[in-house]
Write a protein that holds these residues in place. Structure first.
Motif, mmCIF file in Angstrom:
data_model
loop_
_atom_site.group_PDB
_atom_site.id
_atom_site.type_symbol
_atom_site.label_atom_id
_atom_site.label_comp_id
_atom_site.label_asym_id
_atom_site.label_seq_id
_atom_site.Cartn_x
_atom_site.Cartn_y
_atom_site.Cartn_z
ATOM 1 N N UNK A 201 7.054 -33.832 63.837
ATOM 2 C CA UNK A 201 6.728 -33.900 65.291
ATOM 3 C C UNK A 201 7.406 -32.934 66.290
ATOM 4 N N UNK A 202 6.658 -32.033 66.858
ATOM 5 C CA UNK A 202 7.391 -31.050 67.500
ATOM 6 C C UNK A 202 7.239 -31.219 69.005
ATOM 7 N N UNK A 223 5.032 -40.463 57.977
ATOM 8 C CA UNK A 223 5.725 -40.982 59.082
ATOM 9 C C UNK A 223 6.135 -40.343 60.390
ATOM 10 N N UNK A 224 5.227 -39.112 60.606
ATOM 11 C CA UNK A 224 5.426 -38.362 61.732
ATOM 12 C C UNK A 224 5.332 -39.087 63.066
ATOM 13 N N UNK A 280 15.783 -42.964 62.785
ATOM 14 C CA UNK A 280 14.702 -41.935 63.336
ATOM 15 C C UNK A 280 13.353 -42.603 63.438
ATOM 16 N N UNK A 281 13.173 -43.239 62.351
ATOM 17 C CA UNK A 281 11.618 -43.761 62.272
ATOM 18 C C UNK A 281 11.633 -45.261 62.957
ATOM 19 N N UNK A 285 5.770 -51.718 65.054
ATOM 20 C CA UNK A 285 5.421 -52.600 63.921
ATOM 21 C C UNK A 285 6.394 -52.899 63.019
ATOM 22 N N UNK A 286 7.121 -51.756 62.914
ATOM 23 C CA UNK A 286 8.341 -51.631 62.060
ATOM 24 C C UNK A 286 9.733 -51.954 62.282
#
Ligand code: ARG
Ligand code: ZN
Length: 863
Positions: A201-202, A223-224, A280-281, A285-286
Motif C-alpha cells: 500500500x503506497x 492483505x494490502x 499492521x494488519x 472485520x478482523x
C-alpha cells in the motif's frame, strides 16, 4: 550473582566496565547472495583506529560458517575462537573483508536473517547482526552502509534494505540485484533487509520543508487493504513529530514490512521498519478497537525512533531506556492527541500496574538503567519501556511543555549522529532549563516502586497533608534514597463535591513533606497523584464512603477512576458485602456528565492479579470467589440498568457500526461491558442477545466481545451457544493468524474450571505452532495470565508451563525466557504453591542445554 561464579555461561556484562570501541567502522559494504538454505554474505569494513592504542580488532560472530578472512587484500592467518575473531592490525586505517555462509531457513531463534512464510527478513536488535557477518556488534560503532542484494527474481521479487534505493538490474539465471545506500551512519542493530513476494500500500507525505517522501507498507497481496489504518497512523505520526517536536523525516522513502514470525512488536530499522503483522494488519472485520489503537501506537513508536533512537542512538545497552522510555512516552502523547486522552492515560496506567509493578516488586526488579546483565534480550522489559516512559513524563511535568521542548531541542542539536547515554539526556534537560536534576537521577539508579503514604488532618478551615515516601528494597539494593517527583494534587469539597482552589504540582523531594491549607469553606478530601503524575503506589487509608464520594465527584478523570479501583480493592480484600460497589457503578452509569468511553472503563473491577498484587500473599481462591460474587452482584443488582445501557449504545451505533470515532469506540466499549454483565446475570434473554450480536456483528470488537461473554459463562444453559460460536469463529477466520490467536486466547483466559483441560487439548490442535511467538503467547502466555486456573492448587498449570518452556527453548530462547516470568512470582503465593513453582524453576535450570536467556531468568527467580 552467585550463579555467575558457578556457571560461566551466566557471566554478567557490567556498565562499570564500559570502554569505547578500539576500532571504528565509518563505512561498510555488504554483498549478500540471498537463498533460504544458504546465503552468502561478503562484508568489507573500512576500519579506523579509535585513539592511540595498539590493541587488535575484535569482532563478534555467531553461527557463521567463515570462508574467507582478509586484511588489506591479503588472507589472514587468524581464525575465529568461538564467537570472537581477533585480528592484529598495523596502521591506523585498514580494509577488512570476510565471506561467510548462513542458513536462514534453519534459524528458529528469529534473530539475524531468518525465513518467515517464504520471505527472508532480519532482526538485529540487540545482537542479531553478528549472526549475519563478523562485526564489532555494539551500538557505539556507527557506519555508513552500502548493501548489494542479489536473489532469485521469481522467489524474491522485492529486495529492500535501509536508505536510498539504487537501480535494480536483472542478472543471468533468473536472478536480480539492487544496491541500497544509507547516507545516515548507524549502529549495526539498525541494519535490515527483506526479500520476498510482497505487495504494497503506497502513499506520500510532504514534510514541513517540502520534501516528498514515498511511503510503502509491504505485505502479502491479499492483505494490502488491511494496511490502511497503519498508513493513516504513519502519516499522522510524521505530522505529529513535526508539530510537537520539530522533527522532520530524512530520507526519500519510508518502508514498513509486516511479517508473521517476529519476537517483538516491531523494529525501527532505519528507513525500513519491520513489524509483527499484528501491529499492521487491521480492518473492522478482523481487528478490535484495541487492536486499531495498538497498530497506531506501534506505528508511531517505530516512526518516532527515527529521531529518538536512530539519529541519536544509545552508547551501550545499559542505556536502552534512553531510546525506549522516551519513545514510549512520545507514542503515548501521540495516542492521547489522536483520541480520548483520559481513557488513554487510564489504559497506560493499567498496563504499567499489570506488568511493571509486579516486575519491580519481584526477583527480576531492575532500575530503568540496569547496571549489569547476562543476556540483553532479557532487558526489553516493562521497566525499561513503561517505567522509563513514566520517568520521561515526570520530566515533562516538572519542566512544562515549553521547558521539555527546549530540552529535546538541545538534546537533538547536541547529539545528532552520536551514540549517547541517559546522562547526556539529563544534562541537555538541565542545561536547556537551568535546573538541577541531581536527585531526579535516582530514578535511573534505583529499582522498586516508591510508596507515598498520605495522611490528612483537618480542623475548622485548616487542613494538613503529610506525605511520606519510601522506596522498598529490591534484589541487590537494600537501602534506598528518596526520589524527586511531581505529585499533582487538589482538594475536593466533602459537601459540595467541587474542587476547592487550584490543582497543584507539588515537588516531593524529602522523605516527609508537610502541606497546609487555610481558609477552606468546607471539609475536604484529597485528590492525589492526579493523572498518575508519578509512578508510585499511594497509600491513603481513605474511608470507603470517601472513596465512593471521590468516585462520584473527583474532577480529574484518572483520580476518579482510581477512587473506584481503590474502593474495589478495599471491598474485595475482605468478605464484606459488595453493595458499595454496586452503588458506585449505579452512580457512574447514571451520571450525565460522563461519556460512554469513560463509563466503560470506570465500571470494571480490578483484575484478579491486581487484587493479588495489593496483598502480601495472594489468596488465589478467595480473590476469585469474592470478585466473582461482586461481579454477580453488579450484574444482577443493575440488570435493568445494563439492559438500558446496552440498548442505548447499540442504538447510538446504528448505521455507524464500524466507525472508529472516539464516540463510536466508547459506545462499543460500554455496550460490550453491559453485555458481559448481562451474560453474567445469566438470563436466556442475555444469551440470546450475545448469540445474536455474535452472528450479526460488523466489527471484531462486537463479535469477540460476544464470544468472550459466552465462553466465560458458567451457565449450563449457555453450553450450546458457547460451543457453536467457538466452532463458527474458528471456521470463519481459518488461516488468519491474528484472529486465530484471539480464538486461542479467549479459551486460555476463560473464567472456567476446565481451562487447564482445554489448554491441554489446544496444545495438540493443528493450528498450535509454538515456533510462532504470537501463537505461543496466545495460548501458553495467556493461560499463565489466568490467575485462578493457572495457579491450580495441584501445580498442573505450572507443570504445563515448564514443559512448554523447556520444549520451546530449543527453538527460540527469547520466547522461552518470557515464559519463566510467571513462575518467578512464587514468593507471593502460599507455601504449597510457592514450593510447586520453585520445583518447576529448578527443573528448568536442571534441564540439559538450556539457553542463557532462560538460565538467567530462572536463576534470578530462584535467588
Ligand atoms: N527496538 C524495538 C522497539 O521497541 C524492539 C526490539 C526488541 N528486541 C528484542 N531483543 N526483544 O521498538
Ligand atoms: Zn522501541
Amino acid at each position: 550473582m552467585a550463579e555467575s561464579r558457578s556457571n560461566p555461561q551466566l557471566a554478567a556484562v557490567r556498565l562499570a566496565d564500559y570502554q569505547p570501541p578500539d576500532w571504528l567502522v565509518p563505512d561498510i559494504e555488504l554483498d549478500i547472495r540471498l537463498d533460504a538454505t544458504r546465503t552468502v554474505v561478503k562484508a568489507r569494513l573500512h576500519l579506523r583506529r579509535n585513539g592511540r592504542h595498539d590493541r587488535p580488532l575484535v569482532l563478534d560472530g555467531h553461527g557463521l560458517e567463515t570462508r574467507i578472512i582478509m586484511l588489506n587484500g591479503k588472507g589472514c592467518a587468524n581464525w575465529p575462537n568461538g564467537d570472537t575473531l581477533t585480528i592484529p592490525v598495523d596502521g591506523d586505517e585498514a580494509v577488512f573483508e570476510t565471506e561467510v555462509v548462513i542458513h536462514p531457513s534453519r534459524n528458529t531463534r528469529l534473530m539475524g536473517l531468518y525465513a518467515s512464510e517464504g520471505r527472508l527478513v532480519t532482526q538485529c536488535e540487540a545482537e542479531g547482526f553478528r549472526s549475519i557477518t563478523w562485526f564489532p556488534d555494539r551500538p557505539d560503532v556507527l557506519s555508513r552502509y552500502r548493501v548489494r542484494l542479489e536473489a532469485d527474481k521469481a522467489l524474491y521479487p522485492i529486495l529492500l534494505s535501509n536508505g536510498d534505493r539504487g537501480a535494480a538490474r536483472d542478472l543471468p539465471g533468473g536472478r536480480h540485484e539492487i544496491t541500497w545506500t544509507d547516507p545516515w551512519p548507524k549502529p549495526s542493530y539498525l541494519f535490515a533487509l527483506v526479500a520476498g513476494q510482497l505487495a504494497a500500500l503506497t502513499d506520500e507525505f510532504v514534510t514541513m520543508n517540502g520534501r516528498r517522501v514515498q511511503l510503502a507498507i509491504w505485505t502479502a497481496a491479499a492483505d494490502v487493504p488491511r494496511c490502511a489504518h497503519a498508513m493513516a497512523a504513519l502519516k499522522a505520526s510524521m505530522e505529529f513529530d513535526e508539530r510537537v517536536y520539530g522533527r522532520e523525516y530524512d530520507l526519500d522513502e519510508f518502508n514498513i514490512v509486516a511479517v508473521a514470525d517476529f519476537n517483538a512488536g516491531a523494529m525501527e530499522n532505519k528507513g525500513l521498519n519491520i513489524f509483527n503483522s499484528k501491529y499492521i494488519l487491521a480492518d473492522s472485520e478482523t481487528a478490535t478497537d484495541m487492536d486499531f489503537d495498538a497498530v497506531a501506537g506501534v506505528v508511531a513508536h517505530e516512526y518516532f525512533h527515527n529521531w529518538t533512537g536512530n539519529r541519536v542512538t544509545c552508547r551501550d545497552w545499559f542505556q536502552l531506556s534512553l531510546k525506549e522510555g522516551l519513545t514510549v512516552f512520545r507514542d503515548q502523547q501521540f495516542s492521547a492527541d489522536q483520541g480520548s486522552a483520559a481513557v488513554k492515560r487510564i489504559d497506560d496506567v493499567r498496563a504499567l500496574r499489570a506488568v511493571q509493578f509486579p516486575e519491580d516488586s519481584g526477583p527480576l526488579a531492575h532500575p530503568i538503567r540496569p547496571d549489569h546483565y547476562v543476556e540483553i534480550a532479557n532487558f526489553y522489559t516493562a521497566t525499561v519501556y513503561n517505567k522509563g516512559a513514566e520517568v520521561i513524563r515526570m520530566l515533562h511535568a516538572l519542566l512544562g511543555v515549553d521547558g521539555f521542548r527546549r530540552g529535546t531541542d538541545l538534546y537533538f542539536d547536541r547529539h545528532d549522529g552520536e551514540a549517547v547515554t541517559c546522562e547526556d539526556w539529563l544534562k541537555a534537560m538541565e542545561d536547556a532549563n537551568g535546573i538541577d536534576l541531581k536527585q531526579f537521577r535516582r530514578w535511573y539508579e534505583q529499582a522498586g516502586t516508591p510508596r507515598v503514604s498520605v495522611t490528612l488532618t483537618q480542623q475548622g478551615g485548616r487542613a494538613e497533608l503529610v506525605l511520606r515516601q519510601t522506596v522498598p528494597p529490591t534484589p541487590g539494593q537494600p537501602d534506598k534514597q528518596p526520589v524527586h517527583m511531581p505529585f499533582r494534587l487538589a482538594l475536593i469539597g466533602r459537601t459540595s463535591g467541587r474542587r476547592i482552589g487550584d490543582e497543584q504540582v507539588v515537588e516531593l523531594r524529602e522523605a516527609v513533606t508537610h502541606l497546609t491549607f487555610a481558609d477552606l469553606p468546607e471539609p475536604v478530601l484529597p485528590s492525589l497523584n492526579r493523572g498518575f503524575s508519578a509512578p508510585v503506589v499511594v497509600e491513603a487509608d481513605t474511608a470507603r464512603a470517601d472513596l465512593a464520594f471521590l468516585a462520584a465527584h473527583d474532577d480529574d478523570p484518572f483520580a476518579r477512576w482510581e477512587a473506584f479501583q481503590q474502593l474495589a480493592l478495599s471491598v474485595l480484600g475482605s468478605d464484606d458485602d459488595p453493595a458499595p460497589l454496586v452503588e458506585a457503578v449505579r452512580g457512574t452509569l447514571a451520571d450525565p456528565g460522563l461519556d460512554a468511553a469513560f463509563k466503560g472503563e470506570a465500571v470494571l473491577l480490578p483484575t484478579e492479579s491486581f487484587i493479588g498484587d495489593a496483598a502480601t500473599i495472594v489468596d488465589v481462591e478467595a480473590i476469585h470467589r469474592r470478585r466473582e460474587a461482586a461481579r454477580m452482584a453488579i450484574a444482577t443488582g443493575l440488570e435493568s440498568e445494563w439492559w438500558a445501557a446496552y440498548e442505548r449504545e447499540r442504538t447510538a451505533l446504528a448505521g455507524r457500526e464500524t466507525a472508529l470515532t472516539p464516540e463510536a469506540k466508547g459506545s462499543r466499549r460500554l455496550a460490550n461491558v453491559a453485555l458481559s454483565y448481562l451474560v453474567t446475570a445469566g438470563s436466556d434473554r442475555a444469551f440470546a442477545a450475545a448469540e445474536t450480536q455474535y452472528h450479526a456483528a460488523l466489527t471484531m470488537t462486537d463479535r469477540l466481545a460476544a464470544l468472550r461473554a459466552l465462553v466465560n459463562s458458567q451457565a449450563t444453559t449457555a453450553q450450546g451457544a458457547r460451543a457453536a460460536v467457538l466452532a463458527d469463529f474458528h471456521q470463519r477466520f481459518a488461516g488468519n493468524n491474528d484472529v486465530i490467536d484471539k480464538w486461542f486466547s479467549a479459551q486460555a483466559l476463560a473464567n472456567r474450571p476446565d481451562v487447564l483441560d482445554q489448554v491441554e487439548r489446544l496444545l495438540k490442535h493443528p493450528d498450535f505452532t509454538p515456533s510462532n511467538p504470537n501463537r505461543l503467547r496466545s495460548l501458553v502466555g495467556a493461560f499463565a495470565a489466568n490467575q485462578r486456573w493457572f495457579h491450580a492448587a495441584d501445580g498442573a498449570g505450572y507443570r504445563l508451563l515448564a514443559d512448554q518452556l523447556i520444549a520451546v527453548d530449543r527453538l527460540n530462547p527469547q520466547s522461552a525466557a518470557r515464559l519463566a516470568v510467571p513462575l518467578g512470582r512464587w514468593r507471593r503465593f502460599d507455601a504449597v504453591r510457592a514450593a510447586l513453582m520453585r520445583a518447576e524453576l529448578e527443573r528448568i535450570v536442571a534441564a540439559p542445554g538450556m539457553s542463557k536467556d532462560v538460565l538467567e531468568m530462572a536463576s534470578r527467580a530462584l535467588a
